[in-house]
Design an enzyme around this catalytic site. Structure first.
Site, short mmCIF file in Angstrom:
data_model
loop_
_atom_site.label_atom_id
_atom_site.label_comp_id
_atom_site.label_asym_id
_atom_site.label_seq_id
_atom_site.Cartn_x
_atom_site.Cartn_y
_atom_site.Cartn_z
N LYS A 78 0.56 -1.34 -0.17
CA LYS A 78 -0.39 0.30 -0.18
C LYS A 78 0.97 0.96 -0.41
O LYS A 78 2.00 1.17 0.39
CB LYS A 78 -0.73 -0.29 1.32
N GLY A 178 -24.58 2.78 1.86
CA GLY A 178 -23.15 3.12 1.15
C GLY A 178 -23.72 2.81 -0.73
O GLY A 178 -23.04 1.47 -1.10
N GLY A 180 -22.94 3.45 -3.67
CA GLY A 180 -21.76 4.09 -4.69
C GLY A 180 -21.61 2.99 -5.27
O GLY A 180 -22.24 2.17 -5.56
N VAL A 182 -19.65 -0.13 -5.45
CA VAL A 182 -19.68 -1.66 -5.11
C VAL A 182 -20.76 -1.49 -4.97
O VAL A 182 -21.75 -2.54 -5.10
CB VAL A 182 -19.08 -1.84 -3.93
N GLY A 183 -21.85 -0.34 -4.03
CA GLY A 183 -23.46 -0.87 -3.89
C GLY A 183 -24.20 -0.73 -5.02
O GLY A 183 -24.63 -2.21 -4.64
P1 NAD Z 1 -17.89 5.22 -3.90
O1 NAD Z 1 -17.20 6.19 -3.39
O2 NAD Z 1 -18.34 4.93 -4.74
O3 NAD Z 1 -19.68 4.76 -2.89
C1 NAD Z 1 -19.17 5.18 -1.48
C2 NAD Z 1 -20.88 5.41 -1.28
O4 NAD Z 1 -20.78 4.97 0.39
C3 NAD Z 1 -21.62 6.86 -1.71
O5 NAD Z 1 -22.50 6.40 -2.46
C4 NAD Z 1 -21.52 7.53 -0.56
O6 NAD Z 1 -22.15 8.84 -0.16
C5 NAD Z 1 -21.97 6.64 0.48
N1 NAD Z 1 -21.73 6.66 2.22
C6 NAD Z 1 -20.52 7.27 2.80
N2 NAD Z 1 -19.87 7.49 3.53
C7 NAD Z 1 -21.94 6.66 4.48
C8 NAD Z 1 -22.05 6.15 5.01
N3 NAD Z 1 -21.94 6.92 6.76
N4 NAD Z 1 -23.21 5.82 5.50
C9 NAD Z 1 -23.61 5.74 4.28
N5 NAD Z 1 -23.52 5.49 2.79
C10 NAD Z 1 -22.41 6.52 2.74
O7 NAD Z 1 -17.48 3.91 -2.93
P2 NAD Z 1 -17.01 2.24 -3.68
O8 NAD Z 1 -15.76 2.33 -4.61
O9 NAD Z 1 -18.09 1.96 -3.79
O10 NAD Z 1 -15.95 1.68 -2.42
C11 NAD Z 1 -17.58 1.29 -1.14
C12 NAD Z 1 -16.29 0.41 -0.31
O11 NAD Z 1 -15.76 -0.34 -1.18
C13 NAD Z 1 -14.60 1.18 0.28
O12 NAD Z 1 -14.78 1.35 1.83
C14 NAD Z 1 -14.06 0.75 -0.79
O13 NAD Z 1 -12.22 1.00 0.19
C15 NAD Z 1 -14.85 -0.70 -0.57
N6 NAD Z 1 -14.34 -1.21 -1.86
C16 NAD Z 1 -14.15 -1.12 -3.20
C17 NAD Z 1 -14.41 -1.50 -4.17
C18 NAD Z 1 -14.28 -1.14 -5.39
O14 NAD Z 1 -13.98 -1.89 -6.73
N7 NAD Z 1 -14.48 0.25 -6.00
C19 NAD Z 1 -12.93 -3.13 -3.90
C20 NAD Z 1 -12.59 -3.09 -2.99
C21 NAD Z 1 -13.89 -2.33 -1.61
#
Ligand code: NAD
Length: 369
Positions: A78, A178, A180, A182-183
């Site tokens: 990292k 969340g 975003g 992933v969700g």
């Molecule tokens: P993103 O920024 O696209 O989405 C995050 C979402 O979470 C947003 O909709 C934001 O509004 C929401 N959010 C933020 N704080 C919040 C809260 N307190 N309660 C509810 N919702 C909240 O990020 P992402 O890429 O979807 O990543 C989400 C998580 O998954 C992170 O922990 C990231 O480290 C992990 N992750 C992502 C990937 C990837 O491929 N993108 C891979 C492995 C792990």
């Protein structure tokens, strides 16, 4: 020697901790290369004002286990750059290019996108060093967030996990904290398998509908800049209430430590799929285990993104990445959950046992470990 530089050392690593400093450009950064027995280490580059060597080491170790659990020919690492990720773009490009130049000879480390960096930043690093994953499509990247690599992996983990708990994907009620990258994709891929999204939240609140939310309409609503809470089809809830919405599958896909001792008892589900990294405290995981709620740990359930990145690094195609995610997530989720069931372990303990054994086996095959 108990000097601070060595306080993280154990039987796996870290093999290198590198401090980067350029007084003229104001660059301050840290790279932790944890373990490279399986191959050069892949791990994200995080830009934030409040990063630290501890955080960098913990994330590097998590990548060692995630890459080993996914069966990738890569170790874990990292890097962190101190700075506001919203700095002017010219300053950001200068900082990230300076970071890239400073790690040019650190060939055991392959950077990827993380908080505060994106595929454009990876293109700058690749331009300077010839190494980076999560690149733009124009220079051979497989856009992992666009194709929903991690959300797809979460859905594959769900397919396997249903055989280890009282959940059937067809008709399963899903709640996602969340909505975003992933969700949203997890919701879509689970819906393709018959599940129904009954609740979703973002940083500004939550929306619920017991008969199911229209996922495409909710994504369009969110993409237009509006919070999920104002989605016309749903009933608005406070963001913190998403933890207690009754469902079969609850998916944290936002921030770390969102489930803890004070709210874990509110969870009303049979299966948790950890889309986010470290979304619950160790204490909360123990409580879930005691309550008989199956929780698939982050470094198993959310490995789709790094698997996609590794396929990209080795010159593979998007179709190849999707196939690799499906194959690896199926195998590793099954292996971890079977070991947990056979030995009455928490799924995280079982998955860690498997991942650590793989790292140690890889070390046995190297001259110097
Ligand atoms: P993103 O920024 O696209 O989405 C995050 C979402 O979470 C947003 O909709 C934001 O509004 C929401 N959010 C933020 N704080 C919040 C809260 N307190 N309660 C509810 N919702 C909240 O990020 P992402 O890429 O979807 O990543 C989400 C998580 O998954 C992170 O922990 C990231 O480290 C992990 N992750 C992502 C990937 C990837 O491929 N993108 C891979 C492995 C792990």
């Amino acid at each position: 020697m108990t000097d601070t530089m060595f306080r993280f050392c154990d039987d796996l690593g870290p093999t290198k901790i590198v401090h980067l400093y350029n007084p003229r450009l104001g660059l301050k950064g840290i790279v932790v290369v944890d373990n490279v027995a399986a191959g050069p280490a892949i791990g994200g580059t995080r830009m934030a004002p409040d990063v630290s060597v501890e955080e960098c080491f913990r994330l590097a170790r998590a990548m060692t286990f995630k890459n080993a659990a996914a069966g990738l020919a890569h170790g874990g690492a990292k890097s962190v750059i101190f700075g506001d990720p919203k700095m002017p773009v010219q300053k950001k490009e200068q900082t990230i290019r300076a970071f890239a130049c400073a790690i040019r000879d650190l060939t055991s480390y392959i950077p990827g996108p993380d908080m505060g960096t994106n595929e454009t930043a990876m293109a700058w690093i690749h331009d300077e060093t010839g190494r980076a994953v999560g690149l733009p499509r124009e220079i051979g990247g497989i856009p992992l967030d666009e194709i929903g690599a991690t959300g797809f992996g979460v859905a594959i983990a769900a397919e396997v996990a249903q055989n280890f708990c009282d959940v059937t994907l067809e008709g399963a009620r899903v709640v996602i904290q969340g909505f975003g990258s992933v969700g949203k994709h997890a919701a879509q891929f689970l819906a393709e398998r018959g599940a129904v999204l009954v609740g979703a939240s973002d940083s500004r609140g939550a929306t619920v509908h017991p008969d199911g939310l229209d996922i495409s309409a909710l994504i369009a609503h969110k993409d237009s800049g509006k919070p999920v809470a104002s989605f016309p089809q749903g009933t608005e809830l406070a963001g913190s209430d998403i933890v207690g919405v009754g469902c079969d599958i609850w998916i944290p896909a936002a921030r770390p430590d969102v489930v803890h001792k004070d709210n874990v008892d509110q969870l009303d589900c049979k299966l948790v799929l950890q889309g986010a990294n470290i979304p619950m405290t160790a204490e909360a995981e123990t409580t879930l285990h005691e309550r008989g709620i199956l929780s698939v740990p982050d470094f198993i359930a959310n490995a789709g993104g790094v698997i996609c990145a590794a396929v990209e690094y080795h010159g593979g195609t998007q179709a190849g990445a999707v196939a690799a995610i499906e194959e690896k997530l199926k195998l590793n989720t099954r292996e971890a959950l079977q070991l947990a069931r056979d030995n009455n372990l928490k799924p995280r303990e079982a998955a860690l046992r498997l991942a650590k054994a793989r790292v140690l086996q890889a070390m046995d095959l190297r001259r110097w470990g």
